[in-house]
Design an enzyme around this catalytic site. Structure first.
Site, PDB file in Angstrom:
ATOM      1  N   HIS A 140      -9.403  -4.146  -9.755  1.00 23.07           N
ATOM      2  CA  HIS A 140      -8.894  -5.112 -10.743  1.00 23.07           C
ATOM      3  C   HIS A 140      -8.706  -6.516 -10.145  1.00 23.07           C
ATOM      4  CE1 HIS A 140      -4.658  -3.486  -9.490  1.00 23.07           C
ATOM      5  NE2 HIS A 140      -4.952  -4.557  -8.774  1.00 23.07           N
ATOM      6  N   HIS A 151       2.028  -6.696 -10.719  1.00 21.13           N
ATOM      7  CA  HIS A 151       2.021  -7.538  -9.513  1.00 21.13           C
ATOM      8  C   HIS A 151       3.091  -8.624  -9.561  1.00 21.13           C
ATOM      9  CE1 HIS A 151      -2.021  -5.750  -9.573  1.00 21.13           C
ATOM     10  NE2 HIS A 151      -2.152  -6.063  -8.307  1.00 21.13           N
ATOM     11  N   HIS A 185      -8.142  -2.711   0.631  1.00 21.43           N
ATOM     12  CA  HIS A 185      -7.995  -4.159   0.805  1.00 21.43           C
ATOM     13  C   HIS A 185      -6.613  -4.495   1.336  1.00 21.43           C
ATOM     14  CE1 HIS A 185      -6.491  -3.693  -3.377  1.00 21.43           C
ATOM     15  NE2 HIS A 185      -6.079  -4.943  -3.437  1.00 21.43           N
ATOM     16  N   GLU A 200      -2.923   0.728  -3.659  1.00 22.77           N
ATOM     17  CA  GLU A 200      -3.189   0.885  -5.107  1.00 22.77           C
ATOM     18  C   GLU A 200      -4.018   2.131  -5.416  1.00 22.77           C
ATOM     19  OE1 GLU A 200      -3.059  -3.879  -6.307  1.00 22.77           O
ATOM     20  OE2 GLU A 200      -4.986  -2.904  -6.028  1.00 22.77           O
TER      21      GLU A 200
HETATM   22  C1  DHB Z   1      -7.114  -9.246  -4.887  1.00 25.10           C
HETATM   23  C2  DHB Z   1      -7.095  -7.862  -5.140  1.00 25.10           C
HETATM   24  C3  DHB Z   1      -6.086  -7.296  -5.928  1.00 25.10           C
HETATM   25  O1  DHB Z   1      -5.981  -5.960  -6.186  1.00 25.10           O
HETATM   26  C4  DHB Z   1      -5.100  -8.112  -6.481  1.00 25.10           C
HETATM   27  O2  DHB Z   1      -4.179  -7.525  -7.284  1.00 25.10           O
HETATM   28  C5  DHB Z   1      -5.095  -9.473  -6.221  1.00 25.10           C
HETATM   29  C6  DHB Z   1      -6.107 -10.044  -5.423  1.00 25.10           C
HETATM   30  C7  DHB Z   1      -8.214  -9.880  -4.084  1.00 25.10           C
HETATM   31  O3  DHB Z   1      -8.988  -9.182  -3.394  1.00 25.10           O
HETATM   32  O4  DHB Z   1      -8.340 -11.115  -4.139  1.00 25.10           O
HETATM   33 FE    FE Z   2      -3.969  -5.504  -7.154  1.00 31.43          FE
END
Ligand code: DHB
Ligand code: FE
Length: 286
Positions: A12, A59, A193, A240
């Protein structure tokens, strides 16, 4: 009775919203990512869900760090989106299904999940962008939603095993809902990530591949990790993944993999997509 047709799990990343607004789907950076989605859309067009139960993490739009439930369930008639500061267009409000929401809340509390109920709730990019990816051409959203939040922002995190059990209880709630509804579950976020700290930019393809496989046939393998182990393996925001684990829990033991897609990177994220069709009516017992 309601039937649970299957699950879609997808990343997302906020930048997706900007790419959609600027029509960048054929741009060389974005094409390999967007090319994953037509198969998921085709499956949804066949499966025809009326309602989507969405597992995701807020978030900081609806909750903030000062008041942050471990698990929250929306019970509103409508969920508006609002500016989060990412510079992406705000999307249209999504209708809710309060009767199904309250049935899920009652089932969860009976199962000793002491959830927070939200009769007013804003939804952020973790709900709107998956919807924009899955129904890009809709004039109006073709489904209603029941949003379910899992805290992935601030310690202590719920364990992956607890998130799987949460999903299983939601699956039993859907199967026992006395209305002729077709329901799909959605799990959003991930895959690996990390956005900040000394490991910013961290991605773990090997762990993501294992997760994509385990989510199909062996979700208990993921449930055995501690929360901290998932953070180590998938990154601080890659946690997540528990939203996907919860969505998988709602399905029965027998699922069919319809589609999987994986692309590195989108922004700082390993972008993943998984579509599972449900072949059992009732989710695994507690
Ligand atoms: C990014 C990924 C995310 O899941 C999020 O909530 C905000 C930013 C990103 O990779 O930029
Ligand atoms: Fe996120």
């Amino acid at each position: 009775m309601a039937s649970l047709v299957g699950a879609v799990m997808t990343s997302h990343v906020p930048a997706i919203g900007r790419a959609i607004a600027k029509n960048l789907q054929q741009d060389p950076y974005w094409k390999p990512f967007f090319d994953g989605y037509p198969r998921a859309r085709a499956w949804l067009a066949e499966a025809k869900p009326d309602v989507v139960v969405a597992f995701y993490n807020d978030h900081g739009l609806n909750y903030f760090l000062d008041t942050l439930p471990t698990f929250g369930v929306g019970a509103a008639a409508e969920y508006a989106n609002a500016d989060e500061g990412w510079g992406i267009p705000t999307l249209a409000p999504v209708g809710g299904h309060p009767d199904l929401s309250w049935h899920i809340v009652e089932t969860l509390v009976d199962a000793e999940f002491d959830v927070t109920t939200c009769q007013k709730m804003l939804v952020d990019h973790a709900v709107t962008l998956p919807m924009a990816l899955l129904w890009p051409d809709a004039d109006a959203w073709p489904v209603k939603i029941v949003p379910i939040t899992i805290n992935t922002l601030q310690y202590p995190f719920p364990s992956p095993g607890r998130c799987l059990k949460l999903g299983q209880a939601v699956g039993r709630a859907i199967a026992s809902f006395d209305e002729d509804l077709r329901v799909a579950v959605l799990g959003t976020g991930g895959l690996s990530h990390q956005l900040d700290g000394t490991r910013a930019g961290f991605i773990n393809k090997a762990f993501d591949m294992m997760s994509l496989e385990a989510l199909v046939g062996d979700p208990d393998r993921l449930a055995r990790y501690s929360a901290l182990d998932i953070v180590r393996e998938a990154g601080a925001q890659g946690f997540e993944l528990v939203n996907w684990i919860a969505a998988r829990g709602a399905l029965g033991g027998r699922v069919e993999k319809v589609h999987a897609h994986y692309h590195i990177p989108i922004s700082n994220t390993a972008a993943g997509l998984l579509v599972l069709e449900n072949h059992d009516r009732v989710a695994v017992a507690a």
